[in-house]
Structure formats: structure tokens, C-alpha cells
Design a protein around this motif. Structure first.
Motif, mmCIF file in Angstrom:
data_model
loop_
_atom_site.group_PDB
_atom_site.id
_atom_site.type_symbol
_atom_site.label_atom_id
_atom_site.label_comp_id
_atom_site.label_asym_id
_atom_site.label_seq_id
_atom_site.Cartn_x
_atom_site.Cartn_y
_atom_site.Cartn_z
ATOM 1 N N UNK A 29 0.883 -1.386 0.024
ATOM 2 C CA UNK A 29 0.109 -0.056 0.033
ATOM 3 C C UNK A 29 1.102 0.940 -0.045
ATOM 4 N N UNK A 30 1.663 1.137 0.923
ATOM 5 C CA UNK A 30 2.667 2.336 0.800
ATOM 6 C C UNK A 30 3.621 2.603 -0.350
ATOM 7 N N UNK A 31 4.008 1.582 -0.843
ATOM 8 C CA UNK A 31 4.837 1.717 -1.991
ATOM 9 C C UNK A 31 3.916 2.178 -3.153
ATOM 10 N N UNK A 32 2.683 1.677 -3.264
ATOM 11 C CA UNK A 32 1.759 2.293 -4.236
ATOM 12 C C UNK A 32 1.635 3.766 -4.160
ATOM 13 N N UNK A 33 1.518 4.300 -2.889
ATOM 14 C CA UNK A 33 0.873 5.636 -2.950
ATOM 15 C C UNK A 33 2.222 6.573 -2.813
ATOM 16 N N UNK A 53 -1.246 11.904 -7.493
ATOM 17 C CA UNK A 53 -2.518 11.590 -7.369
ATOM 18 C C UNK A 53 -3.105 11.034 -6.060
ATOM 19 N N UNK A 54 -1.965 10.249 -5.383
ATOM 20 C CA UNK A 54 -2.453 9.767 -3.682
ATOM 21 C C UNK A 54 -2.840 11.205 -3.143
ATOM 22 N N UNK A 55 -1.766 12.297 -3.138
ATOM 23 C CA UNK A 55 -2.156 13.289 -2.516
ATOM 24 C C UNK A 55 -3.432 14.046 -2.798
ATOM 25 N N UNK A 102 1.270 3.437 9.124
ATOM 26 C CA UNK A 102 2.734 3.182 9.995
ATOM 27 C C UNK A 102 2.789 1.670 9.867
ATOM 28 N N UNK A 103 4.020 1.081 10.207
ATOM 29 C CA UNK A 103 4.038 -0.333 10.591
ATOM 30 C C UNK A 103 4.283 -0.808 12.065
ATOM 31 N N UNK A 104 3.848 -1.854 12.304
ATOM 32 C CA UNK A 104 4.222 -2.335 13.821
ATOM 33 C C UNK A 104 5.653 -2.200 13.932
ATOM 34 N N UNK A 105 6.038 -1.706 15.089
ATOM 35 C CA UNK A 105 7.366 -1.904 15.531
ATOM 36 C C UNK A 105 7.556 -2.362 16.930
ATOM 37 N N UNK A 106 8.793 -2.810 17.333
ATOM 38 C CA UNK A 106 8.937 -3.307 18.672
ATOM 39 C C UNK A 106 8.741 -2.232 19.488
#
Length: 197
Positions: free
Chosen positions: A159-163, A171-173, A181-185
Motif C-alpha cells: 500500500x505504502x509503495x503504491x501511494x 494522485x495519492x495526495x 505506519x508499521x508495527x514496531x517493537x
């Protein structure tokens, strides 16, 4: 009929249709990928819900041991209540909200670990079949949580790569699409666990 007279109009219509198709394709692809993120987030929440349900049963079982440390049980109950109060809208996940959610869930993990370590001093609990079954189910659920969090991160990446890639980011903007965001430790996870006997 003079075909050359209509040629500029035909070219303009073809170019407009091409641009429209390309722009709507960007949006539609982003929406498809966002549905994958939402599904993955639902699986994360389902895994945490399973753990919260098991904790309720575990607390009831442990309360049966009359001399069990009340402060440890209270810590588990409070951490569970705090974790269930933090909710996130999957369409608008922000790094701050995800960090808050992650911190609340790590509080549950921490208090639950203390509970399970302190059980070692209670032979009647260690021999209780309900407790042993719940302990096994909790271990299985923790693995499910890890898997669900990993799959969430795997859904967020495309998803992030796409936008975020050019020219899709323009266009995403325009469509108001934002990076997820990603899950992080959790903070301090890099330190080794201190085991006390």
C-alpha cells in the motif's frame, strides 16, 4: 465528410480517456491494497481479543488460589482494561495511535509474564488442568498475535509503495491517501529479558 477535421477531437478524447483510466487505476489499486490493510488490522485485533478473553478466564482460575499475590492479579486486570480502551480506526492509522496501541498491548504482555512467573510458587495452580490448558492457549495466542502483526506489516508495505512512488504520489495526495505506519517493537524490546528466580 472530412475525417481530418475531427482528428484533433478524437485524439483529445482518447488522451482524456487514457488519463482518466490511468488516474482511476491508481486510486482503485490503492483502495484494493487498503482493503488488505484493513483486513490485516482486523486479524490483529481478533488475535488481541482472543488473548483478552483468555486472560479473563486465567484470572478467574488463578483467583481460586486464595493466597495468590493480589497485586500481580490487579496489574493484569488493569493492563487488560487499558489495552481494550485503546481503539484505532484502520482507515486512519497514525504512527502515534499505533505506538499507543502497541504500548498498551505490551503492558498486558509484561503483566501477564509476571503472573505466569509467579505461578511457579503455587504447586496447586501448576497442577490445575484448566490453568495448564489456558497457559498453552495463551502461548498459542501470542504466536497468533506475532503472525497477525507480521501480516499487517506485509499488507502495509505494498500500500505504502503504491501511494509513495512517483507519479502515483501526486494522485495519492489529490485523493487524500496517507502512508500507513508499521508495527514496531516496543521501546526497550532490544534489551535482554532479566529473569529472576
Amino acid at each position: 465528410m472530412d475525417f481530418k477535421k475531427f482528428l484533433p477531437w478524437i485524439i483529445a478524447v482518447v488522451v482524456i480517456i487514457g488519463i482518466y483510466s490511468w488516474a482511476s487505476g491508481i486510486y482503485n489499486n490503492a483502495m484494493t491494497l487498503e482493503q488488505g490493510v484493513k483486513e490485516s488490522w482486523g486479524n490483529v485485533q481478533t488475535s488481541y481479543q482472543r488473548r483478552n478473553d483468555l486472560i479473563g478466564n486465567l484470572v478467574k482460575t488463578v483467583k481460586g488460589a486464595a493466597d495468590f499475590e493480589k497485586s500481580t492479579l490487579t496489574a493484569v486486570i488493569e493492563a487488560r482494561a487499558k489495552a481494550t480502551s485503546v481503539t484505532i480506526d484502520p482507515t486512519n492509522i497514525t504512527p502515534e495511535k499505533l505506538a499507543e496501541f502497541n504500548k498498551a498491548q505490551s503492558g498486558v504482555s509484561s503483566s501477564l509474564s509476571r503472573l505466569l512467573v509467579s505461578v511457579e510458587r503455587y504447586p496447586e495452580l501448576k497442577a490445575n488442568q484448566n490453568f495448564l490448558k489456558l497457559q498453552d492457549e495463551l502461548a498459542s495466542t501470542e504466536n497468533q498475535i506475532l503472525t497477525a502483526r507480521t501480516r499487517f506489516n506485509e499488507a502495509v508495505k505494498p500500500y505504502n509503495n503504491n501511494i509513495l512512488t512517483f507519479p502515483r504520489n501526486i494522485f495519492a495526495k489529490m485523493y487524500g491517501l496517507k502512508e500507513k505506519p508499521y508495527f514496531e517493537a516496543v521501546e526497550g524490546a532490544e534489551k535482554p529479558v532479566e529473569v529472576k528466580f
